[in-house]
Structures are given as structure tokens and as C-alpha cells.
Design a protein around this motif. Sequence first.
Motif, PDB file in Angstrom:
ATOM      1  N   ILE A  39     -30.715  29.522  -8.606  1.00 35.97           N
ATOM      2  CA  ILE A  39     -29.581  28.994  -9.378  1.00 35.97           C
ATOM      3  C   ILE A  39     -28.706  28.120  -8.483  1.00 35.97           C
ATOM      4  CG2 ILE A  39     -27.485  29.611 -10.656  1.00 35.97           C
ATOM      5  CD1 ILE A  39     -28.961  32.239 -11.452  1.00 35.97           C
ATOM      6  N   GLN A  40     -28.408  28.620  -7.275  1.00 36.01           N
ATOM      7  CA  GLN A  40     -27.543  27.884  -6.350  1.00 36.01           C
ATOM      8  C   GLN A  40     -28.172  26.559  -5.918  1.00 36.01           C
ATOM      9  OE1 GLN A  40     -24.553  28.265  -5.467  1.00 36.01           O
ATOM     10  NE2 GLN A  40     -23.925  30.409  -5.336  1.00 36.01           N
ATOM     11  N   SER A  41     -29.506  26.525  -5.859  1.00 38.78           N
ATOM     12  CA  SER A  41     -30.187  25.304  -5.400  1.00 38.78           C
ATOM     13  C   SER A  41     -30.001  24.138  -6.365  1.00 38.78           C
ATOM     14  CB  SER A  41     -31.679  25.581  -5.208  1.00 38.78           C
ATOM     15  OG  SER A  41     -32.315  25.803  -6.469  1.00 38.78           O
ATOM     16  N   THR A  42     -29.640  24.442  -7.606  1.00 39.34           N
ATOM     17  CA  THR A  42     -29.432  23.373  -8.598  1.00 39.34           C
ATOM     18  C   THR A  42     -28.032  22.773  -8.499  1.00 39.34           C
ATOM     19  OG1 THR A  42     -28.548  24.858 -10.321  1.00 39.34           O
ATOM     20  CG2 THR A  42     -30.953  24.630 -10.180  1.00 39.34           C
ATOM     21  N   HIS A  43     -27.172  23.372  -7.688  1.00 35.59           N
ATOM     22  CA  HIS A  43     -25.751  23.001  -7.675  1.00 35.59           C
ATOM     23  C   HIS A  43     -25.459  22.013  -6.550  1.00 35.59           C
ATOM     24  CE1 HIS A  43     -21.601  23.424  -8.738  1.00 35.59           C
ATOM     25  NE2 HIS A  43     -21.235  23.910  -7.561  1.00 35.59           N
ATOM     26  N   ALA A  44     -25.168  20.761  -6.947  1.00 30.98           N
ATOM     27  CA  ALA A  44     -24.831  19.723  -5.960  1.00 30.98           C
ATOM     28  C   ALA A  44     -23.683  18.882  -6.510  1.00 30.98           C
ATOM     29  CB  ALA A  44     -26.046  18.849  -5.680  1.00 30.98           C
ATOM     30  N   PRO A  45     -22.488  19.467  -6.598  1.00 31.33           N
ATOM     31  CA  PRO A  45     -21.354  18.757  -7.214  1.00 31.33           C
ATOM     32  C   PRO A  45     -20.977  17.516  -6.418  1.00 31.33           C
ATOM     33  CG  PRO A  45     -20.601  20.746  -6.077  1.00 31.33           C
ATOM     34  CD  PRO A  45     -22.093  20.792  -6.069  1.00 31.33           C
ATOM     35  N   ASP A  46     -20.607  16.464  -7.148  1.00 28.69           N
ATOM     36  CA  ASP A  46     -20.235  15.208  -6.492  1.00 28.69           C
ATOM     37  C   ASP A  46     -18.725  14.989  -6.475  1.00 28.69           C
ATOM     38  OD1 ASP A  46     -19.704  14.678  -9.120  1.00 28.69           O
ATOM     39  OD2 ASP A  46     -21.234  13.117  -9.354  1.00 28.69           O
ATOM     40  N   GLY A  47     -17.976  16.023  -6.863  1.00 29.94           N
ATOM     41  CA  GLY A  47     -16.522  15.941  -6.791  1.00 29.94           C
ATOM     42  C   GLY A  47     -15.853  15.446  -8.052  1.00 29.94           C
ATOM     43  N   ARG A  48     -16.645  15.084  -9.063  1.00 34.80           N
ATOM     44  CA  ARG A  48     -16.035  14.602 -10.302  1.00 34.80           C
ATOM     45  C   ARG A  48     -15.243  15.726 -10.974  1.00 34.80           C
ATOM     46  NH1 ARG A  48     -21.062  12.882 -13.897  1.00 34.80           N
ATOM     47  NH2 ARG A  48     -21.955  12.479 -11.827  1.00 34.80           N
ATOM     48  N   VAL A  49     -14.140  15.378 -11.595  1.00 32.76           N
ATOM     49  CA  VAL A  49     -13.273  16.358 -12.252  1.00 32.76           C
ATOM     50  C   VAL A  49     -13.386  16.191 -13.759  1.00 32.76           C
ATOM     51  CG1 VAL A  49     -10.905  17.167 -12.557  1.00 32.76           C
ATOM     52  CG2 VAL A  49     -11.667  16.352 -10.307  1.00 32.76           C
ATOM     53  N   VAL A  50     -13.704  17.268 -14.431  1.00 31.21           N
ATOM     54  CA  VAL A  50     -13.813  17.258 -15.895  1.00 31.21           C
ATOM     55  C   VAL A  50     -12.692  18.115 -16.472  1.00 31.21           C
ATOM     56  CG1 VAL A  50     -15.255  17.839 -17.876  1.00 31.21           C
ATOM     57  CG2 VAL A  50     -16.309  16.967 -15.773  1.00 31.21           C
ATOM     58  N   ASP A  51     -11.938  17.532 -17.374  1.00 32.24           N
ATOM     59  CA  ASP A  51     -10.874  18.280 -18.049  1.00 32.24           C
ATOM     60  C   ASP A  51     -11.507  19.082 -19.180  1.00 32.24           C
ATOM     61  OD1 ASP A  51      -8.565  19.288 -19.069  1.00 32.24           O
ATOM     62  OD2 ASP A  51      -7.759  17.376 -19.803  1.00 32.24           O
ATOM     63  N   VAL A  52     -11.879  20.305 -18.876  1.00 34.75           N
ATOM     64  CA  VAL A  52     -12.667  21.101 -19.826  1.00 34.75           C
ATOM     65  C   VAL A  52     -11.815  21.778 -20.898  1.00 34.75           C
ATOM     66  CG1 VAL A  52     -14.472  21.538 -18.125  1.00 34.75           C
ATOM     67  CG2 VAL A  52     -12.574  23.148 -18.329  1.00 34.75           C
ATOM     68  N   LYS A  53     -10.509  21.919 -20.679  1.00 34.32           N
ATOM     69  CA  LYS A  53      -9.679  22.683 -21.630  1.00 34.32           C
ATOM     70  C   LYS A  53      -9.704  22.110 -23.048  1.00 34.32           C
ATOM     71  CE  LYS A  53      -7.246  25.798 -21.274  1.00 34.32           C
ATOM     72  NZ  LYS A  53      -5.995  26.061 -20.574  1.00 34.32           N
ATOM     73  N   PRO A  54      -9.454  20.792 -23.247  1.00 31.85           N
ATOM     74  CA  PRO A  54      -9.495  20.274 -24.624  1.00 31.85           C
ATOM     75  C   PRO A  54     -10.882  20.363 -25.252  1.00 31.85           C
ATOM     76  CG  PRO A  54      -9.195  18.473 -23.039  1.00 31.85           C
ATOM     77  CD  PRO A  54      -9.011  19.747 -22.293  1.00 31.85           C
ATOM     78  N   ILE A  55     -11.928  20.207 -24.429  1.00 35.39           N
ATOM     79  CA  ILE A  55     -13.287  20.337 -24.965  1.00 35.39           C
ATOM     80  C   ILE A  55     -13.531  21.769 -25.419  1.00 35.39           C
ATOM     81  CG2 ILE A  55     -15.752  20.046 -24.464  1.00 35.39           C
ATOM     82  CD1 ILE A  55     -14.932  18.087 -22.235  1.00 35.39           C
ATOM     83  N   LEU A  56     -13.120  22.723 -24.595  1.00 33.16           N
ATOM     84  CA  LEU A  56     -13.303  24.137 -24.934  1.00 33.16           C
ATOM     85  C   LEU A  56     -12.521  24.497 -26.198  1.00 33.16           C
ATOM     86  CD1 LEU A  56     -14.566  26.806 -24.133  1.00 33.16           C
ATOM     87  CD2 LEU A  56     -12.624  27.229 -22.617  1.00 33.16           C
ATOM     88  N   GLN A  57     -11.384  23.863 -26.384  1.00 33.20           N
ATOM     89  CA  GLN A  57     -10.600  24.128 -27.592  1.00 33.20           C
ATOM     90  C   GLN A  57     -11.362  23.693 -28.845  1.00 33.20           C
ATOM     91  OE1 GLN A  57      -6.775  22.218 -27.692  1.00 33.20           O
ATOM     92  NE2 GLN A  57      -6.107  23.301 -29.514  1.00 33.20           N
ATOM     93  N   VAL A  58     -12.015  22.518 -28.769  1.00 31.06           N
ATOM     94  CA  VAL A  58     -12.814  22.039 -29.905  1.00 31.06           C
ATOM     95  C   VAL A  58     -14.001  22.967 -30.152  1.00 31.06           C
ATOM     96  CG1 VAL A  58     -14.193  20.121 -30.814  1.00 31.06           C
ATOM     97  CG2 VAL A  58     -12.130  19.657 -29.507  1.00 31.06           C
ATOM     98  N   ILE A  59     -14.683  23.363 -29.067  1.00 31.36           N
ATOM     99  CA  ILE A  59     -15.812  24.299 -29.194  1.00 31.36           C
ATOM    100  C   ILE A  59     -15.355  25.578 -29.877  1.00 31.36           C
ATOM    101  CG2 ILE A  59     -17.438  25.735 -27.891  1.00 31.36           C
ATOM    102  CD1 ILE A  59     -17.333  23.540 -25.687  1.00 31.36           C
TER     103      ILE A  59
END
Length: 706
Positions: A39-59
Motif C-alpha cells: 500500500i505504501q509503495s503506491t504513495h508518492a505525493p507531489d505536494g498538491r493540496v486538495v480542498d476535500v471538505k466541500p467535496i466531502l460535503q457533496v458526497i
Amino acid sequence: MATPISLSLSSLASKSQQLVRNERRMLAASDDGAMMKQIQSTHAPDGRVVDVKPILQVIDNVLHHIIPNIDHAMNGGTGPIDALDDRTNSSAVDGALDALAYIVHKICCEVSCKCSGGGDAHATTMGILNMLSSYSWDAKVVLTLAAFAVNFGEFWLIVQLCTSNSLAKSVALLKQLPDILEHSPTLKPHFDALNKLINAMIDVTKCIVEFTELPSEFISIDVPPLSTAMAHIPTATYWIIWSVVACAAQVTGLVGMRHEFITSTSEAWELSSLAHKVYSIHEHLQSLLRLCYQRIDEKKLLEAFEDFKRTIETPQMDNLKILLKIFRKEETYYLLNPDKTKVLIDVLRRKHVLLLISDLDISHEEIRVLEALYKGERVSSELNYEILWLPIVDRSTWNDGYEQKFLSLQSIMSWYTVNHPFAIEPAVIKYIMEVWGFVKKPIAVTLDPQGKVLCPNALNMMWIWGNSVFPFSSEKEESFWKAEAWTLELLVDRLEPNLPTWVNQQKVVCFYGGVQMEWIESFTTVTKGVAKALDIGLEMVYVGKNNAKERVKKITGLIKEKKLSHAWEDDNVWFFWNRLESMLYSKTQHGKAIENDFIKQEVMTLLAYDGSENGWAVFFTGSDEMVRANGEKVLSSMKSFDEWEKLAKQMGFIPALRKHLEGIIDEHHCTRLILPGNSGGIPEKVQCAECGRPMEMYFMYRCCVE
């Protein structure tokens, strides 16, 4: 007979069922070390920031619109229900999804394709993780959940509208979707399990997002419990994506079942098992989240504590800054004035203020005595002070009963009070308890007009000398002790209105206590006989016993009925014993050792007498001659008056009684001194009132309900 299309679509259902069955194999394997590395081997974040709160609210809105409609349909209801008030901020969601719509669509296609083809759930999950490798863990789960919300939302819109909308009916026909109402008895276990799993997925996702929002200035990501939580989040992310795949497989499995509906109860069991797994993850993450908030609260409390400490130790222009910091920042700084009207705290600016600190067990006697001081002599310009009540309560056990108790106490107080106990800043409560030493017994902290603390507890000196010791500073208290002596006036104060007359008449005055009626009758009767034999004036006053209100009240009634002596009412009895304790605490607070302080010795002796169930007595004359003894000694002395009668006629009553008492050898005695353990200032060394030897210290827990 089924059409070729329906048969083809039915094969998709069997493949999706196979996808769900793969869960049983993976449930045991996914949490081991090798899987974690994968699982960890798939994780290579590039530093981008996603504002997940409004998306989660819609979900959340999408899925929590669907779930009530599913329950409604499964229970035989017809037509859609609009369960929630949609308060989604469309502009915020547009901004958040502007660059993410493509990746959400890509996940939708990946899930639909793999579920339709009967792919392996683990492989599909790992494929999605690889697709989202450059995103943070919270973004991975939110984007995957968004893709599921799109697929499931579209599916349910068709199911919900196919009976009333021709377009939806045509699409449902092409997909060969079953009639949900017709098959509800069979489908209900599946949709119940599906709903539980969806709720669990949402809960875990919200939990993961909440971890990312914790304030870094109060908790470090490198230190437990947050570091522990962050180590578990990759596994939690894996299981959320896995759950999305499993749910999608169930939904895809309904395609092609319009005429031929074949199902297995094992599928519902698999979803229920998966829901249990996700719920377990949620419980674990929630426990870690609670620990994180506890750590944050502790850090905030410590910072606020240090801030208040610095403020109160720093010279100020006036007291307002300190008074404001007593209250929570989110509270409006309103107090209730003596007329029970809301006023701003500014009314106390540049005034002498007594912070009366207590719990909700403060006695009515204490309130009445303090009120007499507050409303009495203080009206003169030199005694201009105000009182502000700060009730300290346990918020975790607060209920309507405590609320009513608070309001009742507030209503009888004739000074300023807080609007509500919860308005007090927790850090200030910590300071009150740790620095000012409050535990349970009320204290009054003195602030001068500039906010300087003059005394951490002025109640002791106020009970002893009243308003004459204003401005209630430790220095003023010390100066009063230097001028004080152990006299009848110090002992009794103004509690006995007849005392000046008795002193002028040169009478012997006896104050006695205890709760044994037989001893009281014997002692008063024989003592009156001694006074008559010596032809001296004698007045006797019963002062009761500390913390025995109901027993004292009963005995007081009998004493008055039998005309044995004078007897004080409840308030005077309470004040007498409270003043004695205050004398002890005040002396101890000023570092007075008992060996070098006669007043402290006498006070502790009387308190030790009261600690026993037996009686006691102290005799005074106007010249402040004094003698005292415990009940057994003084009664036996009175009964054996003939042994010292001649001496009494030569020396006088008190000197003769003292000499006689000194000659009594008490081989066996047990002296107890009972002091409240929550008052602070408990003396480390105490000498026995009978023999002068050091007393042993024991801990006693007492519940006395009178």
C-alpha cells in the motif's frame, strides 16, 4: 423467455458476485506487514493540496439522500422522499472540483469496468491507489468516494424515476434493472448491508479528513497519538477504496436482473463483514482522534494558564484585563449585578474586588454572614469593595439539577455573579486550584484596583475581624495578629450580645459544647451548684458542635426547654466554629509555629475538643482569666468541688479550678483534631491538647448527612 441482452447482462451480475466473494480471502491478509508495504509503495505525493471538505460535503449529501430513499423503498414506500436540506456551497465545490472532475470520472470508469468484468477487488483497489499516487491519503479516499457517489447516484436516480419519467424508464429498460419494489423482500438484506457499509465508509473518511485539520501548533505529526493515527491511515484508505469496489460490485450486479433475479445470501454477509471491519477501523481512529483532541486541549490549557499567570503577575494600569481573562474568549463579558440585571464587566474596573470562589455546596450560613459584611459597614467611602462569585463546577457531570442549584444560589446572593459557571475560562480554574489552592472550601481572592492580588484567601481574616481589616491584604492580616491576644472578645466576637453586660457585672462566663445530652444536663446542673456555693455570678452558653447541625438544633431545643443555659442559633454556631478554623488557617498561612503561638495553641485545643464526641468547657472572666478542659475532666472537677472549694474561696474560681485540673493525672486519653483536608494550610506538626505530645496524622474520609 429472456432476451439475449438480458442473458448477457445477467452474466455481468455473476461476475460482480465473484468480485464480492474475493473479500473473504483478503479480509485476513490485508493488514499484515507485506500488504502494508504494498500500500505504501503506491504513495508518492507531489505536494498538491486538495480542498476535500466541500467535496466531502457533496458526497455526504448524495449518499445521505439515497440511503433514506432505499429504506423507504425496501419498506414498501412509493415515490421519492427528500430527506435532507441541501446547504452545499456550490461555488466552493466548483472551485474544488474544477481540476478534479477528470480524475473522478477516471475512477468511475475504472470501478465500473473492473466490476463489470469480474475483476479481483484487491487488484482493483491497488489500481486505484496507483492512479491516485500523487495525492494525499485524505484526497485519495474523498476522490474515490466521490466516484462511487456519482455511480450510485446515477443508478438510484434511474431506479427512483423510472416509474414517472420516460427517459429514466427507457434507460432502466436498456440496463434491464429490476423493479426494486417488486423484489424488495429479496433485495432488502443486500441494501441494508450496503447502507451500513456506506455509512461506515463516510464515517472513516470524515475521520481521516479530521486528522489532517488538527492544528500543528498544538500537536506534532511526529509524536503519538497523531503519529500513531497517521501510521494507520494508509490501511484505512485501502479499506475505504476496497469497500467502494465492493459496493459498486453490488450495484453493478443488479444490471440485467429485470426478469431473472438470482441472488445469494452470502453476498449480504460479505458486505456486513466488510462493514464490521470498517466500523472497527472507525472506532480505532476515533479513539486516537479523541486522544489527539485531549492532547490539543491540554496544550491549549497550559498556554492559557501561562498567559493568565503572566498577566496576573505583571503590574497593570487597572484590573480590567485580569477580570476579562477570567472568562472564555467566546463569551460575552456579562455579569449579573446585585439586582440580577445583566451588566458589562467594566462596572468592576478600578475597584477593590473580592473573587468569591466556591462550588455549589457553599452554605447559606456563609452567604448570610458575608452578606452582613458586604451590606453593612462597607458603604463608607473607605470600604468600597465589590464581590464577584465564581462558581467552580464539574462540567462532565452537569445536569438540570446542578443548573437549578446554581440559579437558586445566584438568586440569594446580593453581589455580582457570573452569568453561568461555564463562562469561566478552564485555564483560570486550573490557576485557581493550583496557585490559589481552592479545592472545596470557599475562598475569597482579593484584587486591588490595579488587579494586584493582595491575598489568596481573605475569608479567614474577614471571619475574624470583619471589614476592619480592609483592604484584606496579607500585610494587614499580619499587622492585626501582631496586636491580637487570646481574649474573650477574640473567641466570641459579637456572637453573644449579652457579653458586655456580663463582663461589667464581673460574672464568670462559660462556653461549652458537645452533643451528649446526659453530659450537658449533669455539667450545667453541677456547675450552677458550684457557682451558688461560691456566691459568684455565672452565665453559661451552649455553642454546639461543628458540622452537626441537626443534632445541635435538637439539643438546643432541649436546653431551652429545660432552661439549662443560653444556647446559640444555627448561624452563630456555624460562625463560631468557622472563625476558629479560620484563625488556625490564618496563623498557619503566616507561618506561625504552635510552640511559639499561644493563640494557635488555644484554638487547636478547642478544635481538638470538638473532634471528640464528648463535651468540653472554657471559663472566662472579664479580666481575661481563662481555664478550659475536656468534658470528662471538667465534670469530675465540678462533682468533686469539695476538694478545691477552700482553694476557690481563697484564690477565686478560675485559678482554683485551673490548679485542680493540673493535679488530675489522665493516664488514658484519645484526642482527635479534625480539620477539612481541602482547605489548605494544614499544620504539619500538632501537639496534643491534653499532654503536649506530637499527634499522629491519619487520613479520614467522612460523609455526614445531617
